[in-house]
Design a protein around this motif. Structure first.
Motif, short mmCIF file in Angstrom:
data_model
loop_
_atom_site.label_atom_id
_atom_site.label_comp_id
_atom_site.label_asym_id
_atom_site.label_seq_id
_atom_site.Cartn_x
_atom_site.Cartn_y
_atom_site.Cartn_z
N CYS A 1 0.83 -1.21 0.00
CA CYS A 1 0.00 0.00 0.00
C CYS A 1 0.86 1.25 0.00
CB CYS A 1 -0.92 0.02 1.22
SG CYS A 1 -2.25 -1.17 1.15
N SER A 2 1.94 1.22 0.79
CA SER A 2 2.83 2.38 0.85
C SER A 2 3.54 2.60 -0.47
CB SER A 2 3.90 2.19 1.94
OG SER A 2 3.30 2.14 3.19
N GLY B 1 0.63 3.28 -3.16
CA GLY B 1 -0.17 4.45 -2.80
C GLY B 1 -1.54 4.42 -3.43
N LYS B 2 -1.90 5.54 -3.99
CA LYS B 2 -3.26 5.66 -4.56
C LYS B 2 -3.43 4.89 -5.86
CE LYS B 2 -4.20 9.94 -2.29
NZ LYS B 2 -4.36 11.37 -2.36
#
Ligand SMILES: [Zn+2]
Length: 134
Positions: free
Chosen positions: A125-126, A129-130
């Motif tokens: 996720c890091s 990101g989006k």
């Protein structure tokens, strides 16, 4: 309440799981508890009425809007109106707990460390990101 680490929870599940020790039993119980979570959300909508579904097409179809990833959260809808009442929240909480129990049991049977799963997914996720919109 203190934060319980996943390793401790996994050990606890291992000690408590006397029935359904077979992989097939655990897989079917995991799926069953997942369905029960979904059913309890549906009951919050259709029986209690504390939340409502207001669904329609998401408004980010144009390529112009696709480029503005930062504005996606403001443009998209959750399709949920209202907040869970205490009763529904408690019920859904309990059902999510059962689902987590069988997820932990599945990890135990396959020698998968739930902390490692969480860490890896958090790193993904890091990193993404989006853009992690799957
Ligand atoms: Zn409710």
């Amino acid at each position: 309440m203190s934060l319980l680490d996943l390793k401790t929870f996994q050990s606890q599940v291992s000690e408590l799981l006397l029935r359904h020790r077979s992989l097939l039993d655990v897989l079917s119980k995991y799926q069953q508890t997942n369905s029960t979570v979904n059913r309890s959300v549906i009951k919050a909508i259709t029986e209690c009425g504390c939340i409502e579904v207001d669904a329609k097409k998401q408004p980010y179809a144009s390529s112009e809007q696709d480029a503005a990833v930062d504005s996606v959260p403001e443009l998209t809808h959750t399709h949920v109106n209202g907040l869970l009442c205490e009763t529904c929240r408690d019920f859904i909480n309990a059902e999510l707990g059962k689902n987590l129990f069988y997820m932990s049991a599945l990890c135990n049977l396959l020698s998968v460390d739930l902390n490692e799963v969480l860490d890896k997914e958090s790193r993904t996720c890091s990193t993404l990101g989006k853009f992690n919109l799957s």
